[in-house]
Scaffold this active site. Structure first.
Site, PDB file in Angstrom:
ATOM      1  N   GLY A   1      13.388   1.185 -13.387  1.00  0.00           N
ATOM      2  CA  GLY A   1      12.470   2.117 -12.736  1.00  0.00           C
ATOM      3  C   GLY A   1      13.146   3.439 -12.425  1.00  0.00           C
TER       4      GLY A   1
ATOM      5  N   ILE B   1      12.825   5.953  -5.854  1.00  0.00           N
ATOM      6  CA  ILE B   1      13.956   5.162  -5.355  1.00  0.00           C
ATOM      7  C   ILE B   1      15.074   5.120  -6.390  1.00  0.00           C
TER       8      ILE B   1
ATOM      9  N   GLU C   1      13.285   3.080 -17.741  1.00  0.00           N
ATOM     10  CA  GLU C   1      11.951   3.461 -17.260  1.00  0.00           C
ATOM     11  C   GLU C   1      10.907   3.059 -18.312  1.00  0.00           C
TER      12      GLU C   1
ATOM     13  N   VAL D   1      12.314  -4.199 -19.835  1.00  0.00           N
ATOM     14  CA  VAL D   1      13.257  -5.321 -19.838  1.00  0.00           C
ATOM     15  C   VAL D   1      12.596  -6.560 -20.425  1.00  0.00           C
TER      16      VAL D   1
ATOM     17  N   ALA E   1      13.610  -1.318  -8.961  1.00  0.00           N
ATOM     18  CA  ALA E   1      12.887  -0.320  -8.151  1.00  0.00           C
ATOM     19  C   ALA E   1      11.653   0.129  -8.928  1.00  0.00           C
TER      20      ALA E   1
ATOM     21  N   GLY F   1       8.381   0.113  -7.804  1.00  0.00           N
ATOM     22  CA  GLY F   1       7.220   0.365  -6.955  1.00  0.00           C
ATOM     23  C   GLY F   1       7.137  -0.625  -5.807  1.00  0.00           C
TER      24      GLY F   1
ATOM     25  N   ASP G   1       1.143   2.303   4.327  1.00  0.00           N
ATOM     26  CA  ASP G   1       1.349   1.860   2.941  1.00  0.00           C
ATOM     27  C   ASP G   1       0.343   0.800   2.494  1.00  0.00           C
TER      28      ASP G   1
ATOM     29  N   HIS H   1      15.647  38.108   5.279  1.00  0.00           N
ATOM     30  CA  HIS H   1      16.602  38.303   4.179  1.00  0.00           C
ATOM     31  C   HIS H   1      18.030  38.170   4.713  1.00  0.00           C
TER      32      HIS H   1
HETATM   33  P1  FAD Z   1       6.439  -0.068   7.117  1.00  0.00           P
HETATM   34  O1  FAD Z   1       7.386   1.006   7.401  1.00  0.00           O
HETATM   35  O2  FAD Z   1       6.694  -0.969   5.974  1.00  0.00           O
HETATM   36  O3  FAD Z   1       6.337  -0.923   8.457  1.00  0.00           O
HETATM   37  C1  FAD Z   1       5.537  -2.051   8.563  1.00  0.00           C
HETATM   38  C2  FAD Z   1       6.051  -2.903   9.708  1.00  0.00           C
HETATM   39  O4  FAD Z   1       5.104  -3.920   9.954  1.00  0.00           O
HETATM   40  C3  FAD Z   1       7.365  -3.615   9.400  1.00  0.00           C
HETATM   41  O5  FAD Z   1       8.221  -3.532  10.509  1.00  0.00           O
HETATM   42  C4  FAD Z   1       6.951  -5.063   9.170  1.00  0.00           C
HETATM   43  O6  FAD Z   1       7.946  -5.992   9.535  1.00  0.00           O
HETATM   44  C5  FAD Z   1       5.774  -5.167  10.128  1.00  0.00           C
HETATM   45  N1  FAD Z   1       4.805  -6.217   9.786  1.00  0.00           N
HETATM   46  C6  FAD Z   1       4.253  -6.472   8.573  1.00  0.00           C
HETATM   47  N2  FAD Z   1       3.361  -7.483   8.671  1.00  0.00           N
HETATM   48  C7  FAD Z   1       3.373  -7.867   9.964  1.00  0.00           C
HETATM   49  C8  FAD Z   1       2.684  -8.848  10.681  1.00  0.00           C
HETATM   50  N3  FAD Z   1       1.795  -9.640  10.093  1.00  0.00           N
HETATM   51  N4  FAD Z   1       2.953  -8.996  11.996  1.00  0.00           N
HETATM   52  C9  FAD Z   1       3.863  -8.192  12.621  1.00  0.00           C
HETATM   53  N5  FAD Z   1       4.530  -7.227  11.999  1.00  0.00           N
HETATM   54  C10 FAD Z   1       4.299  -7.066  10.677  1.00  0.00           C
HETATM   55  N6  FAD Z   1       8.826   7.727   2.572  1.00  0.00           N
HETATM   56  C11 FAD Z   1       8.902   9.024   2.896  1.00  0.00           C
HETATM   57  O7  FAD Z   1       7.910   9.618   3.326  1.00  0.00           O
HETATM   58  N7  FAD Z   1      10.085   9.709   2.771  1.00  0.00           N
HETATM   59  C12 FAD Z   1      11.206   9.109   2.308  1.00  0.00           C
HETATM   60  O8  FAD Z   1      12.253   9.761   2.206  1.00  0.00           O
HETATM   61  C13 FAD Z   1      11.144   7.745   1.959  1.00  0.00           C
HETATM   62  N8  FAD Z   1      12.245   7.103   1.502  1.00  0.00           N
HETATM   63  C14 FAD Z   1      12.178   5.769   1.221  1.00  0.00           C
HETATM   64  C15 FAD Z   1      13.309   5.146   0.739  1.00  0.00           C
HETATM   65  C16 FAD Z   1      13.281   3.804   0.433  1.00  0.00           C
HETATM   66  C17 FAD Z   1      14.526   3.114  -0.071  1.00  0.00           C
HETATM   67  C18 FAD Z   1      12.078   3.063   0.631  1.00  0.00           C
HETATM   68  C19 FAD Z   1      12.028   1.587   0.342  1.00  0.00           C
HETATM   69  C20 FAD Z   1      10.938   3.687   1.091  1.00  0.00           C
HETATM   70  C21 FAD Z   1      10.974   5.056   1.377  1.00  0.00           C
HETATM   71  N9  FAD Z   1       9.836   5.740   1.824  1.00  0.00           N
HETATM   72  C22 FAD Z   1       9.914   7.067   2.118  1.00  0.00           C
HETATM   73  C23 FAD Z   1       8.553   5.063   2.009  1.00  0.00           C
HETATM   74  C24 FAD Z   1       8.342   4.741   3.501  1.00  0.00           C
HETATM   75  O9  FAD Z   1       9.399   3.920   3.939  1.00  0.00           O
HETATM   76  C25 FAD Z   1       7.017   4.058   3.698  1.00  0.00           C
HETATM   77  O10 FAD Z   1       5.976   4.859   3.164  1.00  0.00           O
HETATM   78  C26 FAD Z   1       6.740   3.841   5.185  1.00  0.00           C
HETATM   79  O11 FAD Z   1       7.763   3.086   5.788  1.00  0.00           O
HETATM   80  C27 FAD Z   1       5.413   3.129   5.373  1.00  0.00           C
HETATM   81  O12 FAD Z   1       5.155   3.008   6.730  1.00  0.00           O
HETATM   82  P2  FAD Z   1       4.236   1.846   7.301  1.00  0.00           P
HETATM   83  O13 FAD Z   1       4.256   1.996   8.784  1.00  0.00           O
HETATM   84  O14 FAD Z   1       2.934   1.826   6.606  1.00  0.00           O
HETATM   85  O15 FAD Z   1       4.968   0.483   6.895  1.00  0.00           O
HETATM   86  P1  NAD Z   2       7.819   4.672  -7.914  1.00  0.00           P
HETATM   87  O1  NAD Z   2       6.394   4.387  -8.148  1.00  0.00           O
HETATM   88  O2  NAD Z   2       8.229   6.006  -7.443  1.00  0.00           O
HETATM   89  O3  NAD Z   2       8.667   4.405  -9.235  1.00  0.00           O
HETATM   90  C1  NAD Z   2       8.656   3.189  -9.906  1.00  0.00           C
HETATM   91  C2  NAD Z   2       8.979   3.461 -11.363  1.00  0.00           C
HETATM   92  O4  NAD Z   2       9.181   2.222 -12.004  1.00  0.00           O
HETATM   93  C3  NAD Z   2       7.846   4.162 -12.099  1.00  0.00           C
HETATM   94  O5  NAD Z   2       8.353   5.277 -12.779  1.00  0.00           O
HETATM   95  C4  NAD Z   2       7.319   3.101 -13.029  1.00  0.00           C
HETATM   96  O6  NAD Z   2       6.821   3.621 -14.244  1.00  0.00           O
HETATM   97  C5  NAD Z   2       8.554   2.264 -13.269  1.00  0.00           C
HETATM   98  N1  NAD Z   2       8.276   0.893 -13.683  1.00  0.00           N
HETATM   99  C6  NAD Z   2       7.295   0.061 -13.262  1.00  0.00           C
HETATM  100  N2  NAD Z   2       7.401  -1.138 -13.876  1.00  0.00           N
HETATM  101  C7  NAD Z   2       8.478  -1.061 -14.692  1.00  0.00           C
HETATM  102  C8  NAD Z   2       9.111  -1.973 -15.574  1.00  0.00           C
HETATM  103  N3  NAD Z   2       8.658  -3.202 -15.723  1.00  0.00           N
HETATM  104  N4  NAD Z   2      10.199  -1.557 -16.256  1.00  0.00           N
HETATM  105  C9  NAD Z   2      10.682  -0.302 -16.098  1.00  0.00           C
HETATM  106  N5  NAD Z   2      10.109   0.599 -15.286  1.00  0.00           N
HETATM  107  C10 NAD Z   2       9.035   0.229 -14.573  1.00  0.00           C
HETATM  108  O7  NAD Z   2       8.315   3.509  -6.917  1.00  0.00           O
HETATM  109  P2  NAD Z   2       9.710   3.308  -6.209  1.00  0.00           P
HETATM  110  O8  NAD Z   2      10.712   4.259  -6.725  1.00  0.00           O
HETATM  111  O9  NAD Z   2       9.966   1.848  -6.241  1.00  0.00           O
HETATM  112  O10 NAD Z   2       9.335   3.710  -4.726  1.00  0.00           O
HETATM  113  C11 NAD Z   2       8.325   2.974  -4.002  1.00  0.00           C
HETATM  114  C12 NAD Z   2       7.576   3.860  -3.063  1.00  0.00           C
HETATM  115  O11 NAD Z   2       8.409   4.279  -1.993  1.00  0.00           O
HETATM  116  C13 NAD Z   2       7.041   5.081  -3.756  1.00  0.00           C
HETATM  117  O12 NAD Z   2       5.635   4.980  -3.751  1.00  0.00           O
HETATM  118  C14 NAD Z   2       7.450   6.239  -2.919  1.00  0.00           C
HETATM  119  O13 NAD Z   2       6.332   6.955  -2.486  1.00  0.00           O
HETATM  120  C15 NAD Z   2       8.162   5.645  -1.714  1.00  0.00           C
HETATM  121  N6  NAD Z   2       9.456   6.361  -1.591  1.00  0.00           N
HETATM  122  C16 NAD Z   2       9.417   7.674  -1.235  1.00  0.00           C
HETATM  123  C17 NAD Z   2      10.579   8.397  -1.158  1.00  0.00           C
HETATM  124  C18 NAD Z   2      10.512   9.841  -0.771  1.00  0.00           C
HETATM  125  O14 NAD Z   2       9.490  10.257  -0.264  1.00  0.00           O
HETATM  126  N7  NAD Z   2      11.563  10.621  -0.984  1.00  0.00           N
HETATM  127  C19 NAD Z   2      11.797   7.801  -1.452  1.00  0.00           C
HETATM  128  C20 NAD Z   2      11.808   6.469  -1.842  1.00  0.00           C
HETATM  129  C21 NAD Z   2      10.608   5.759  -1.890  1.00  0.00           C
END
Ligand code: FAD
Ligand code: NAD
Length: 480
Positions: A187, A191, A211, A245, A276, A278, A319, A451
């Site tokens: 992916g 990420i 990808e 893959v 990674a 999605g 999310d 500037h």
């Molecule tokens: P989450 O943050 O997933 O929180 C959900 C919470 O609910 C968790 O604590 C979970 O344990 C809890 N929960 C779930 N089900 C239950 C239940 N039944 N009972 C009690 N608790 C429960 N987004 C950005 O905007 N900028 C970034 O730079 C960015 N970087 C990222 C990097 C990585 C590596 C990853 C994985 C994601 C990144 N994201 C980024 C995406 C971002 O993390 C998510 O969009 C965001 O956290 C979603 O917020 P949320 O509150 O919907 O859910």
């Molecule tokens: P993504 O959707 O950004 O990328 C996943 C990639 O994997 C895509 O390009 C897709 O075509 C590819 N893919 C899917 N299936 C595949 C396969 N079988 N083989 C090879 N490639 C494949 O998702 P992500 O990078 O996993 O991130 C998840 C979410 O977390 C995103 O929706 C993003 O919004 C959020 N996130 C945001 C930030 C940020 O805002 N800077 C940083 C990290 C994550």
């Protein structure tokens, strides 16, 4: 446990904790139930974002960028340093400290606002009743309003076992105990690019991103994706498009992959593999069958424009509902729902949610891309300004990239802004504000920017749209 809450929020990620705090600020008696526990088994509010997402990834991006800069970026400034050494252990402990300070900060904000923080996993039953399980304890809670914010989980690929050591998801890739020499990533999305950049900078000699799609970063503007692909490739990220893959096996500590592209099947061996591809809504056991909560076939909770589910008094945000999986999108939905519950008028403008990729160069955009405008037949003008022509970018020694402003040909209203280059994660806010206020390219052109600053490039891009940028010799054709 007291049972007379006006609002119960399920999930304390950036969607849920923000909703809970705003509800409490509005005078609503609020509880927030969250299941996340840290490595010591202690409640750790903040969800994916704070624990294993936005925050730890940005901590490592920052640390790795400083390391790379100390190794390669200082000579040009006339600064000679001795041998630069990586202490990964310290870097990881710093990352965890940042996470802990912020998660504890959420717990403190809950206390300060009078939000009851309940640690446990909740399941929605009929009539807004929630069964909460913590270990072998079980309690029942109910409220006039329930806000579901359960977030998302990484998508798994069939036949690829996430063993947590050699084959990991994004959480594992934030916690390697040593720099993998050969790193494979399935992916090349956000990420893959961010964490691939971290490990490449920290010394991985081979970082291969497989990808599935034939196009690179298709969510961004095409001109931006094109430059990004060139730049990442030059940095040593080996991005292989159209690659799927076929099989994955771990033997003697190595990951053997077979993948297929347009030219046939290939083998590759890695020390570590990151999957990674999605994320999917975390809704498997969120609601019992008796609750009647409507989900689609992907587990996305069905909501209207204002985040109402099909059940009265039950809302869903973040999310787990439609729209981009971004922390700030979820937070804004949380504020909107809190205000609606309190009887106020509220909405989220989904057209002006910014996206940022924290690579080097950074990528940021808001609104529509050129290819989207072309596909929908909208007549528009485009203005582009390269950072190479910015005095501040030159002084910084960071001139790669550009800013592009797209505006409606007739009304001049800004329809999209696309940036690649230094600090665009910050600069994009200027574009978001312009668009949120219904601004035109002319409005930006008439605004005074300090500037020398990188933000002058936004000014110049808006002026280039009308062929009157000052610091480029050939503003070029800009009508599409
Ligand atoms: P989450 O943050 O997933 O929180 C959900 C919470 O609910 C968790 O604590 C979970 O344990 C809890 N929960 C779930 N089900 C239950 C239940 N039944 N009972 C009690 N608790 C429960 N987004 C950005 O905007 N900028 C970034 O730079 C960015 N970087 C990222 C990097 C990585 C590596 C990853 C994985 C994601 C990144 N994201 C980024 C995406 C971002 O993390 C998510 O969009 C965001 O956290 C979603 O917020 P949320 O509150 O919907 O859910
Ligand atoms: P993504 O959707 O950004 O990328 C996943 C990639 O994997 C895509 O390009 C897709 O075509 C590819 N893919 C899917 N299936 C595949 C396969 N079988 N083989 C090879 N490639 C494949 O998702 P992500 O990078 O996993 O991130 C998840 C979410 O977390 C995103 O929706 C993003 O919004 C959020 N996130 C945001 C930030 C940020 O805002 N800077 C940083 C990290 C994550």
């Amino acid at each position: 446990m007291s049972d007379n809450y006006q609002v119960i929020v399920v999930g304390a990620g950036p969607a849920g904790y923000v909703a809970a705090i705003r509800c409490a600020q509005l005078g609503l008696k609020t509880a927030c139930i969250d299941a996340w526990l840290d490595e010591d088994g202690k409640p750790s509010p903040g969800g994916t974002c704070l624990n294993v997402g936005c925050i730890p990834s940005k901590a490592l991006l920052e640390s790795s960028e400083q390391y790379a800069h100390a190794r390669e970026g200082l000579n040009d400034h006339g600064i000679a340093v001795g041998k630069v050494r990586l202490d990964l252990d310290v870097m990881m402990r710093r990352k965890q400290r940042v996470v802990r300070e912020l998660t504890q900060g959420i717990a403190q904000l809950f206390r300060a606002n009078g939000v009851t923080h309940v640690s446990g996993r909740a399941q929605l039953c009929a009539d807004r009743k929630l069964v909460v399980r913590h270990g072998d304890r079980e309690t029942t809670m109910s409220a006039d309003n329930v806000i579901l914010a359960p977030g998302s989980l990484p998508v798994r690929l069939p036949g690829i076992d996430i063993d947590g050591s050699h084959v990991v998801d994004s959480s594992g890739a934030l916690a390697f105990d040593k720099v993998p020499k050969r790193l494979g990533i399935i992916g090349a999305g956000v990420i893959g690019l961010e964490l691939g950049s971290v490990w490449r900078r920290l010394g991985a000699t081979q970082v291969v991103l497989l990808e599935a799609q034939d196009s690179f970063l298709p969510v961004a503007d095409e001109q931006v994706s094109k430059l990004a692909l060139r730049s990442f490739t030059a940095q040593g990220l080996d991005i292989r498009l159209g690659s799927r893959v076929v099989s994955c096996k771990v033997t003697r500590g190595k990951v053997a992959l077979r993948y297929q592209d347009g030219e046939g099947e290939h083998d590759a061996t890695f020390d570590r593999l990151v999957v990674a591809v999605g994320r999917r809504p975390n809704t498997n056991d969120l609601a019992s069958d008796t609750a009647g909560l409507l989900l689609d076939e992907w587990g996305v909770i069905h909501v209207d424009e204002q985040c109402r589910t099909n059940l009265p008094g039950v809302w869903a945000i973040g999310d787990a509902v439609r729209g981009p999986m971004l922390a700030h999108k979820g937070s804004e939905e949380g504020v909107m729902v809190a205000e609606l519950i309190a009887g106020k008028v509220a909405h989220v403008d989904y057209d002006t949610i910014p996206s940022v990729v924290y690579t080097l160069p950074e990528i940021a955009w808001v609104g529509r891309s050129e290819q989207e405008l072309r596909a929908t037949g909208v007549a528009f003008r485009s203005g582009v300004f390269p950072f190479a022509a910015s005095g501040r970018a030159r002084a910084m020694g960071d001139t790669e990239g550009f800013i592009k402003v797209l505006a409606d040909e007739k009304t001049d209203r800004v329809l999209g802004v696309h940036m690649i280059g230094p600090q665009v994660s910050e600069l994009i806010a200027e574009a978001v504000v312009s668009m949120q206020l219904g601004g035109s390219a002319e409005d930006i052109a008439l605004t005074v920017f300090a500037h020398p600053s990188l933000s002058e490039s936004f000014h110049e891009a808006a002026m280039a749209l009308h062929g009157r940028a000052i610091h480029i010799s050939r503003p070029g054709r800009n009508k599409r």
